[in-house]
Design a protein around this motif. Structure first.
Motif, PDB file in Angstrom:
ATOM      1  N   TYR A  55       0.839  -1.185   0.000  1.00  0.00           N
ATOM      2  CA  TYR A  55       0.000   0.000   0.000  1.00  0.00           C
ATOM      3  C   TYR A  55       0.879   1.243   0.000  1.00  0.00           C
ATOM      4  CZ  TYR A  55      -3.225   3.448   2.075  1.00  0.00           C
ATOM      5  OH  TYR A  55      -3.965   4.558   2.356  1.00  0.00           O
ATOM      6  N   LEU A  56       0.527   2.205  -0.819  1.00  0.00           N
ATOM      7  CA  LEU A  56       1.239   3.482  -0.844  1.00  0.00           C
ATOM      8  C   LEU A  56       0.229   4.610  -0.941  1.00  0.00           C
ATOM      9  CD1 LEU A  56       3.904   5.237  -1.284  1.00  0.00           C
ATOM     10  CD2 LEU A  56       3.421   4.963  -3.702  1.00  0.00           C
ATOM     11  N   MET A  57       0.351   5.595  -0.065  1.00  0.00           N
ATOM     12  CA  MET A  57      -0.551   6.735  -0.103  1.00  0.00           C
ATOM     13  C   MET A  57       0.244   7.997   0.175  1.00  0.00           C
ATOM     14  SD  MET A  57      -3.700   7.968  -0.323  1.00  0.00           S
ATOM     15  CE  MET A  57      -5.034   6.882   0.166  1.00  0.00           C
ATOM     16  N   VAL A  58       0.149   8.959  -0.729  1.00  0.00           N
ATOM     17  CA  VAL A  58       0.797  10.247  -0.529  1.00  0.00           C
ATOM     18  C   VAL A  58      -0.289  11.308  -0.460  1.00  0.00           C
ATOM     19  CG1 VAL A  58       2.515  11.878  -1.386  1.00  0.00           C
ATOM     20  CG2 VAL A  58       2.813   9.434  -1.814  1.00  0.00           C
ATOM     21  N   LEU A  59      -0.326  12.026   0.650  1.00  0.00           N
ATOM     22  CA  LEU A  59      -1.397  12.992   0.919  1.00  0.00           C
ATOM     23  C   LEU A  59      -0.818  14.358   1.264  1.00  0.00           C
ATOM     24  CD1 LEU A  59      -3.957  11.355   3.383  1.00  0.00           C
ATOM     25  CD2 LEU A  59      -4.431  12.152   1.079  1.00  0.00           C
ATOM     26  N   CYS A  60      -1.487  15.411   0.792  1.00  0.00           N
ATOM     27  CA  CYS A  60      -1.176  16.756   1.276  1.00  0.00           C
ATOM     28  C   CYS A  60      -1.756  16.888   2.677  1.00  0.00           C
ATOM     29  CB  CYS A  60      -1.783  17.804   0.354  1.00  0.00           C
ATOM     30  SG  CYS A  60      -1.135  17.724  -1.313  1.00  0.00           S
ATOM     31  N   THR A  61      -1.002  17.473   3.586  1.00  0.00           N
ATOM     32  CA  THR A  61      -1.413  17.442   4.989  1.00  0.00           C
ATOM     33  C   THR A  61      -2.637  18.301   5.274  1.00  0.00           C
ATOM     34  OG1 THR A  61       0.265  19.125   5.406  1.00  0.00           O
ATOM     35  CG2 THR A  61       0.843  16.860   5.921  1.00  0.00           C
ATOM     36  N   LYS A  62      -2.754  19.473   4.657  1.00  0.00           N
ATOM     37  CA  LYS A  62      -3.873  20.352   4.974  1.00  0.00           C
ATOM     38  C   LYS A  62      -5.089  20.070   4.111  1.00  0.00           C
ATOM     39  CE  LYS A  62      -1.469  24.393   6.779  1.00  0.00           C
ATOM     40  NZ  LYS A  62      -0.890  25.655   6.333  1.00  0.00           N
ATOM     41  N   SER A  63      -4.882  19.997   2.817  1.00  0.00           N
ATOM     42  CA  SER A  63      -6.025  19.881   1.916  1.00  0.00           C
ATOM     43  C   SER A  63      -6.509  18.442   1.768  1.00  0.00           C
ATOM     44  CB  SER A  63      -5.650  20.445   0.542  1.00  0.00           C
ATOM     45  OG  SER A  63      -4.477  19.832   0.072  1.00  0.00           O
ATOM     46  N   ASP A  64      -5.722  17.482   2.269  1.00  0.00           N
ATOM     47  CA  ASP A  64      -6.077  16.070   2.147  1.00  0.00           C
ATOM     48  C   ASP A  64      -6.185  15.601   0.701  1.00  0.00           C
ATOM     49  OD1 ASP A  64      -5.973  15.133   4.663  1.00  0.00           O
ATOM     50  OD2 ASP A  64      -8.127  14.938   4.969  1.00  0.00           O
ATOM     51  N   ALA A  65      -5.595  16.344  -0.208  1.00  0.00           N
ATOM     52  CA  ALA A  65      -5.588  15.926  -1.608  1.00  0.00           C
ATOM     53  C   ALA A  65      -4.665  14.723  -1.770  1.00  0.00           C
ATOM     54  CB  ALA A  65      -5.129  17.075  -2.497  1.00  0.00           C
ATOM     55  N   VAL A  66      -5.134  13.760  -2.507  1.00  0.00           N
ATOM     56  CA  VAL A  66      -4.329  12.565  -2.748  1.00  0.00           C
ATOM     57  C   VAL A  66      -3.357  12.839  -3.889  1.00  0.00           C
ATOM     58  CG1 VAL A  66      -4.356  10.148  -3.408  1.00  0.00           C
ATOM     59  CG2 VAL A  66      -6.157  11.063  -1.932  1.00  0.00           C
ATOM     60  N   VAL A  67      -2.095  12.740  -3.578  1.00  0.00           N
ATOM     61  CA  VAL A  67      -1.063  12.983  -4.578  1.00  0.00           C
ATOM     62  C   VAL A  67      -0.783  11.706  -5.371  1.00  0.00           C
ATOM     63  CG1 VAL A  67       1.364  13.594  -4.905  1.00  0.00           C
ATOM     64  CG2 VAL A  67      -0.019  14.827  -3.220  1.00  0.00           C
ATOM     65  N   GLU A  68      -0.708  10.635  -4.628  1.00  0.00           N
ATOM     66  CA  GLU A  68      -0.364   9.372  -5.268  1.00  0.00           C
ATOM     67  C   GLU A  68      -0.921   8.243  -4.409  1.00  0.00           C
ATOM     68  OE1 GLU A  68       3.820   8.813  -5.628  1.00  0.00           O
ATOM     69  OE2 GLU A  68       3.614   6.914  -6.679  1.00  0.00           O
ATOM     70  N   THR A  69      -1.486   7.255  -5.053  1.00  0.00           N
ATOM     71  CA  THR A  69      -1.957   6.111  -4.296  1.00  0.00           C
ATOM     72  C   THR A  69      -1.700   4.846  -5.105  1.00  0.00           C
ATOM     73  OG1 THR A  69      -3.819   5.136  -3.131  1.00  0.00           O
ATOM     74  CG2 THR A  69      -4.336   6.323  -5.150  1.00  0.00           C
ATOM     75  N   TYR A  70      -1.424   3.791  -4.391  1.00  0.00           N
ATOM     76  CA  TYR A  70      -1.066   2.555  -5.071  1.00  0.00           C
ATOM     77  C   TYR A  70      -1.402   1.374  -4.168  1.00  0.00           C
ATOM     78  CZ  TYR A  70       1.865  -1.139  -7.001  1.00  0.00           C
ATOM     79  OH  TYR A  70       2.305  -2.318  -7.513  1.00  0.00           O
ATOM     80  N   MET A  71      -2.079   0.417  -4.724  1.00  0.00           N
ATOM     81  CA  MET A  71      -2.345  -0.813  -3.988  1.00  0.00           C
ATOM     82  C   MET A  71      -2.072  -1.976  -4.921  1.00  0.00           C
ATOM     83  SD  MET A  71      -5.816  -0.016  -1.909  1.00  0.00           S
ATOM     84  CE  MET A  71      -6.046   1.750  -1.800  1.00  0.00           C
ATOM     85  N   ALA A  72      -1.259  -2.843  -4.487  1.00  0.00           N
ATOM     86  CA  ALA A  72      -0.850  -3.945  -5.346  1.00  0.00           C
ATOM     87  C   ALA A  72      -1.777  -5.145  -5.209  1.00  0.00           C
ATOM     88  CB  ALA A  72       0.573  -4.365  -5.026  1.00  0.00           C
TER      89      ALA A  72
END
Ligand SMILES: [Zn+2]
Length: 74
Positions: A55-72
């Protein structure tokens, strides 16, 4: 993405499989212009990585926008 320098890290429960995952706090300046513009309110992003389920999740801390997500494999 492996060259990123984390400001701090903590261990959390993976939201996907429940195993211990690592969450890193990263300075947004290390990311691409495209990502910086998507998270203009943010200086930091969090990157959560679970080695158990990939599992990989990259999030902006304030806006909670998902930058990158990955699930294998699921
Ligand atoms: Zn996991």
């Amino acid at each position: 993405m492996s060259e990123l320098t984390s400001l701090s890290s903590q261990q959390i429960r993976c939201p996907y499989c429940g195993a211990i995952a690592d969450r890193y706090l990263l300075d947004i300046s290390q990311f691409s212009e495209q990502i910086i513009q998507r998270c203009t309110a943010d200086r930091f992003v969090t990157r959560t990585v679970c080695n158990h389920c990939d599992y990989l999740m990259v999030l902006c801390t304030k806006s909670d926008a998902v930058v990158e997500t990955y699930m294998a494999g699921f």
